[in-house]
Design an enzyme around this catalytic site. Structure first.
Site, mmCIF file in Angstrom:
data_model
loop_
_atom_site.group_PDB
_atom_site.id
_atom_site.type_symbol
_atom_site.label_atom_id
_atom_site.label_comp_id
_atom_site.label_asym_id
_atom_site.label_seq_id
_atom_site.Cartn_x
_atom_site.Cartn_y
_atom_site.Cartn_z
ATOM 1 N N PRO A 248 1.440 -8.400 3.093
ATOM 2 C CA PRO A 248 1.964 -8.396 4.789
ATOM 3 C C PRO A 248 1.124 -7.778 5.910
ATOM 4 C CG PRO A 248 2.839 -6.538 3.443
ATOM 5 C CD PRO A 248 1.987 -7.071 2.663
ATOM 6 N N ASP A 423 -2.577 -3.571 5.544
ATOM 7 C CA ASP A 423 -1.410 -3.714 4.732
ATOM 8 C C ASP A 423 -0.341 -2.802 4.969
ATOM 9 O OD1 ASP A 423 0.000 -4.299 2.379
ATOM 10 O OD2 ASP A 423 -1.788 -4.274 1.128
ATOM 11 N N HIS A 424 0.818 -3.369 5.361
ATOM 12 C CA HIS A 424 1.737 -2.867 5.526
ATOM 13 C C HIS A 424 2.342 -2.015 4.518
ATOM 14 C CE1 HIS A 424 4.752 -1.076 8.225
ATOM 15 N NE2 HIS A 424 4.678 -2.172 9.174
ATOM 16 N N ARG A 425 2.208 -2.452 3.025
ATOM 17 C CA ARG A 425 2.407 -1.904 1.982
ATOM 18 C C ARG A 425 2.069 -0.381 1.846
ATOM 19 N NH1 ARG A 425 1.250 -6.459 -1.989
ATOM 20 N NH2 ARG A 425 -0.832 -5.906 -0.968
ATOM 21 N N VAL A 426 0.746 -0.499 2.452
ATOM 22 C CA VAL A 426 0.079 0.848 2.100
ATOM 23 C C VAL A 426 -0.218 1.675 3.533
ATOM 24 C CG1 VAL A 426 -2.403 1.797 1.415
ATOM 25 C CG2 VAL A 426 -1.526 -0.425 0.726
#
Length: 451
Positions: A248, A423-426
Site C-alpha cells: 500500500p 509502505d503504509h504497513r511499515v
C-alpha cells in the site's frame, strides 16, 4: 554410488540460471574448492565451487543452457573405484544427489572480481583419502559424501547413527559437523517421518494483463521485433508487479533548496582535489538519508510478512541503471561513513554493477532506497518500493526557479523536487513526513551532516 551435482542456488531468490561455462570436462579429477562452472543468475555471473572430491563422470547440462532450475542435476561425480559404467541411463540413473556437490548450505561462491575467498578449510582439503562407505545394522550401505566420511573418521563419529539431510537421506558435511559422537546413535533412532512445517500458502495469482496469445493476435498484422526476456527483466517484472499489487504505497513530496549544498560541495571538492575525490550531489543525498534514518529510527524499518523489523544501522540502497535493467547496491552503515568514503564506495559498487560483478550480499538487504533520475533531466517522479524496504526516495533534477525569500522579495534558487514513496504497513503518514523533513533539513543545512 555416483553423485549428482545439482544446479546451485547462488542467492536466496534464485530459482533458475544459465550454465554459462564449464571449467572442467568429463574425466577431470576435482577436489573440494575447485571451480566447476560459471553460473549466470538474474543479477550476476558466479563461479561454482566443488565441495566434494571425485572424477567428473558425465556432464548432463551443456554450456549456454538457459533456464536450468535450481537443484536440477547438471553433472555426475564418480567416487573412488567407480566408473562411467556405474552411471544410470538418464540423469545419473540411481545416483544419489548432493546440492553443491556436498549439500553444504550457505557456501555461495564468490563472483569474478570479488575479493579473494577465505582460507581453504584444512579438513576439506586434506590429502587423506575418505574411508570406505560404512554399512548400517541392516547390512546396507550408508550413503555419505567422501568429505562427510573423512570428517566423521576424524571426529570418531559412527555414520550409521547420523541422520542425513541431503537428497535421498545422503549424509553431507553439515550433518557430520553438527553431530556428536554420543548423540549420533540416538539420532538414528529418531523417526524418519517427522512432520515438517507446512509451507506457507502460495500467494494468490496476480493479474498480469492480457495473455501472450491475446497480445500476439492483437498485433498480428503489424511489424514488430520480439525481444526475449532475460533473467533480470523477468525478475524485475515479477518483483515490481508484486510491489505495486501488494504494497500500500503513499507518497510525500517536498522541494529542497540546494544553494547552500551546492556552495558547500564546491568548497569541499576544491579542498579534496589533491586527493582525487569529487563529491556528487548524490553522495550528499545518501548521507542525508542515512542520518535521517537515525534521527527517525521507527522509519528505519522493513516489512517481514507478519512483523516489522526496525534496523539499527542505516543500510541505504541506491538504484544503478545498467543495460537491460538495474541494480540496487547497498551501502551498509552509511551513517558512520564520511562523504568521501561513501563517494568512493558508491563509485566502486556502480562500476561493478554495470559489469554484473556484484555478489548477492552487495545488492540484497537495506531498509531504504534512493532512485535519482535528476541526472536525466527528470523534474519529479514516483518510485516503486523495492520490498521489503519501508520507503524509497525519488530524486528529480535541481533547476533554477523563482522563489519568495524571507524578505518577501522574489529571487532565483536551485530547487530539487523529491518524492518519498512509503509502505503504509511499515510507516504511517506522520512518521513518513517526519522522515522526509529530516532528509530535507540535512540537505538544506549540509554542514550539520559533518557534525
Amino acid at each position: 554410488m555416483p553423485t549428482e551435482i545439482l544446479m546451485p542456488a547462488l542467492s536466496p531468490t534464485m530459482e533458475e540460471g544459465t550454465l554459462a561455462k564449464w571449467l572442467v570436462k568429463e574425466g577431470d579429477t576435482v577436489s573440494s574448492g575447485d571451480l566447476l562452472a560459471e553460473i549466470e543468475t538474474d543479477k550476476a555471473t558466479m563461479e561454482f565451487e566443488a565441495v566434494d572430491e571425485g572424477v567428473i563422470g558425465k556432464i548432463l547440462v551443456s554450456e549456454g543452457t538457459e533456464g536450468v532450475k535450481v537443484n536440477a542435476p547438471i553433472a555426475v561425480l564418480l567416487e573412488e573405484g567407480e566408473s562411467a559404467d556405474d552411471i544410470g541411463a538418464t540423469s545419473g540413473g540411481d545416483a544419489k544427489s548432493a546440492p553443491q556437490a556436498d549439500g553444504t548450505a550457505g557456501q555461495t561462491p564468490a563472483p569474478k572480481g570479488a575479493q579473494a575467498a577465505p582460507a581453504k578449510d584444512p579438513v576439506a582439503h586434506s590429502d587423506t583419502k575418505a574411508p570406505p562407505a560404512p554399512k548400517g545394522a541392516d547390512g546396507k550401505r550408508v550413503f555419505a559424501s567422501p568429505l562427510a566420511r573423512r570428517i566423521a573418521a576424524d571426529k570418531g563419529i559412527d555414520l550409521s547413527g547420523v541422520k542425513g539431510s541431503g537428497p535421498h537421506g545422503r549424509i553431507v558435511r553439515a550433518d557430520v559437523e553438527s553431530a556428536k559422537p554420543a548423540a549420533a546413535a540416538a539420532a538414528a533412532q529418531a523417526p524418519t517421518s517427522d512432520a515438517k512445517a507446512a509451507p506457507a500458502a502460495a500467494p494468490a495469482a496476480m493479474g498480469t494483463g492480457p495473455s501472450t496469445e491475446t497480445v500476439l493476435k492483437m498485433y498480428a498484422d503489424r511489424d514488430y521485433t520480439e525481444v526475449k526476456l532475460d533473467g533480470m527483466r523477468k525478475t524485475i517484472a515479477a518483483r515490481l508487479t508484486e510491489a505495486k499489487q501488494t504494497i500500500p504505497h503513499f507518497y510525500l513530496r517536498r522541494d529542497i533548496k540546494l544553494d547552500a549544498l551546492l556552495a558547500f560541495r564546491g568548497k569541499l571538492n576544491k579542498q579534496l582535489e589533491s586527493r582525487g575525490v569529487k563529491l556528487s550531489v548524490n553522495d550528499f543525498i545518501i548521507k542525508a538519508c542515512a542520518l535521517a534514518l537515525q534521527s527517525v529510527p521507527k522509519a528505519n524499518a522493513v516489512w517481514a510478512g507478519d512483523r516489522v523489523l526496525e534496523l539499527t544501522p542505516s543500510d541505504v540502497a541506491v538504484a544503478v541503471a545498467i543495460e537491460g535493467g538495474l541494480f540496487t547496491p547497498v551501502l551498509k552503515d552509511a551513517e558512520m561513513k564520511s562523504l568521501s568514503a561513501l563517494s568512493k564506495e558508491m563509485k566502486d559498487l556502480a562500476t561493478r554493477a554495470r559489469d554484473r560483478k556484484l555478489a548477492p550480499h552487495e545488492y540484497q538487504g537495506g531498509s531504504f532506497a534512493i532512485s535519482n533520475l535528476g541526472m536525466f533531466g527528470v523534474d519529479n517522479f514516483d518510485a516503486v518500493i523495492n520490498p521489503p524496504h519501508g520507503a524509497i526516495l525519488a530524486v528529480g533534477s535541481g533547476v533554477k526557479k523563482p522563489v519568495i525569500g524571507d524578505d518577501g522579495e522574489v529571487t532565483a534558487a536551485a530547487i530539487m523536487s523529491v518524492t518519498l514513496s512509503v509502505d503504509h504497513r511499515v510507516i504511517d503518514g506522520a512518521l513518513g513526513a517526519e522522515l522526509l523533513k529530516a532528509i530535507v533539513d540535512n540537505l538544506e543545512n549540509p554542514m550539520v551532516m559533518l557534525a
